[in-house]
Scaffold this motif. Structure first.
Motif, PDB file in Angstrom:
ATOM      1  N   ASN A 152      20.249  67.207   2.203  1.00  0.00           N
ATOM      2  CA  ASN A 152      19.621  67.417   1.253  1.00  0.00           C
ATOM      3  C   ASN A 152      19.911  66.395  -0.091  1.00  0.00           C
ATOM      4  N   LEU A 175       9.477  68.212   2.161  1.00  0.00           N
ATOM      5  CA  LEU A 175       8.730  69.411   2.145  1.00  0.00           C
ATOM      6  C   LEU A 175       9.929  70.677   2.286  1.00  0.00           C
ATOM      7  N   SER A 176       9.256  71.537   1.832  1.00  0.00           N
ATOM      8  CA  SER A 176      10.147  72.663   1.855  1.00  0.00           C
ATOM      9  C   SER A 176      10.863  73.143   3.051  1.00  0.00           C
ATOM     10  N   SER A 177      10.167  73.058   4.244  1.00  0.00           N
ATOM     11  CA  SER A 177      10.617  73.619   5.486  1.00  0.00           C
ATOM     12  C   SER A 177      10.927  72.252   6.295  1.00  0.00           C
ATOM     13  N   ASN A 178      12.164  72.587   6.851  1.00  0.00           N
ATOM     14  CA  ASN A 178      13.008  71.323   7.880  1.00  0.00           C
ATOM     15  C   ASN A 178      12.090  71.215   8.796  1.00  0.00           C
ATOM     16  N   ASN A 181       9.883  68.856   7.997  1.00  0.00           N
ATOM     17  CA  ASN A 181      10.178  67.440   7.437  1.00  0.00           C
ATOM     18  C   ASN A 181      10.750  66.676   8.985  1.00  0.00           C
TER      19      ASN A 181
END
Ligand SMILES: Cc1cc2nc3c(=O)[nH]c(=O)nc-3n(C[C@H](O)[C@H](O)[C@H](O)COP(=O)(O)OP(=O)(O)OC[C@H]3O[C@@H](n4cnc5c(N)ncnc54)[C@H](O)[C@@H]3O)c2cc1C
Length: 229
Positions: A152, A175-178, A181
Motif C-alpha cells: 500500500n 483498485l480497491s480489491s487486491n 490488482n
C-alpha cells in the motif's frame, strides 16, 4: 480466554517454548513494516526444504505466525518481515521490539510452499507475504521465481525494490480489491510453465485462485496459503 484454555496454553508453553534473540530491528518508513533479525540457537535450518512458519508469542496467551526468511544455517540466523499496518497484538509486539530482546516461540514448522520440480514459480500476495516469498525464492534459487506483492505505501514499494535483489515486484493498490490488482497484473504476464503460489488475506487468496482457474490459457498448479482474515 477462559481459565481452561489458559492452563492448557501454560502447559504447552512449558513443554514446547523456545527462545530466540533479537539481533536487530529495522523499521521501514512509515514505520508500519519491520524487519527483525533473529538468532535461533539449536534450529537446524539446513533441514528447511519448504517455507517455514513460527508460532511467536506476541502477548500473554497470544501467538501469531511469522515466516523466518533470509536465513543463514551456519549462524542460525534469519529475518522476519512483519506487516504492522493494522491494529493487532502482533503489530504492537513488533513495534516495541529492540535489539537484545528475547522472543518466545512454540515451534517452527513447514508450510506447503516448496519448490516444484521443473516449474518456474509465480507468486501473488500482499505485504504480509514478503518473508514467505523471499523464503521460497531462497529455496528455488534467484531467477526461478517472480511475482507481485500489493504494497500500500508508496515508500515501502521503493524500499522493497531498493533492498531486495529479486524478480518479485511491489505493485500499488490501484483498485480497491487486491484480487483485481493482482489479476490485472497477471494478465500482463507470460504464463510459460509457471506454477502459481498465492498467499495473504484469505478472501483474496480464495477469490484469486478461482479467477486464475477460469483463465482459458492456464493449466498449471496453484498453491494457496491463507494468512489472515
Ligand atoms: C503460515 C503463516 C505465515 C505468516 N507469515 C507472516 C509474515 O512473515 N509476516 C507477516 O506480516 N504476517 C505473516 N502472517 C500473517 C500474520 O500471522 C497475521 O497477519 C496475523 O493476524 C497478525 O496478527 P496481529 O495480532 O497483528 O493482528 P490480528 O489481531 O490477528 O488482527 C487484527 C485486525 O487486523 C487485521 N489484519 C491482520 N493481519 C493483517 C494484515 N497483514 N494486513 C491487514 N490487516 C490485517 C485482521 O483482519 C483484524 O481485523 C503469516 C500467517 C501464516 C498463517
Amino acid at each position: 480466554m477462559n481459565m481452561l484454555k489458559k492452563k492448557a496454553l501454560q502447559l504447552i508453553e512449558r513443554q514446547l517454548a523456545k527462545t530466540g534473540t533479537v539481533l536487530e530491528v529495522r523499521s521501514w518508513t512509515p514505520s508500519t513494516f519491520y524487519e527483525v533479525d533473529l538468532h535461533l540457537p539449536g534450529v537446524d535450518m539446513n533441514k528447511w526444504n519448504a517455507v517455514q512458519h513460527m508460532k511467536t508469542k506476541v502477548a500473554e496467551y497470544v501467538y501469531r505466525d511469522y515466516t523466518p526468511a533470509s536465513w543463514d544455517a551456519e549462524t542460525q540466523t534469519c529475518t522476519l518481515y512483519i506487516d504492522a499496518s493494522h491494529d493487532g497484538d502482533g503489530s504492537k509486539w513488533v513495534s516495541q521490539l529492540k535489539r537484545g530482546d528475547k522472543i518466545c516461540y512454540l515451534g517452527i514448522g513447514g508450510t506447503n510452499a516448496k519448490p516444484i520440480n521443473g516449474s518456474r514459480i509465480l507468486c501473488l500476495g500482499d505485504s504480509s507475504c514478503v518473508g514467505h516469498f523471499l523464503a521460497l525464492e531462497q529455496l528455488v534459487g534467484k531467477g526461478n521465481l517472480s511475482g507481485a506483492l500489493v504494497i500500500n505505501e508508496e515508500n515501502h514499494r521503493k524500499e522493497f525494490a531498493h533492498y531486495f535483489d529479486t524478480l518479485l515486484e511491489a505493485i500499488p493498490p490501484q483498485l480497491s480489491s487486491n484480487i483485481d490488482n493482482l489479476h490485472n497484473w497477471l494478465k500482463e504476464q507470460q504464463w510459460g510453465s509457471n506454477a502459481v503460489f498465492i498467499a495473504g488475506n484469505v478472501a483474496m487468496v480464495v477469490g484469486l485462485k478461482q479467477k486464475i482457474r477460469s483463465l482459458p490459457d492456464f493449466d498449471g498448479a496453484i498453491k494457496v496459503q491463507g494468512f489472515w482474515w
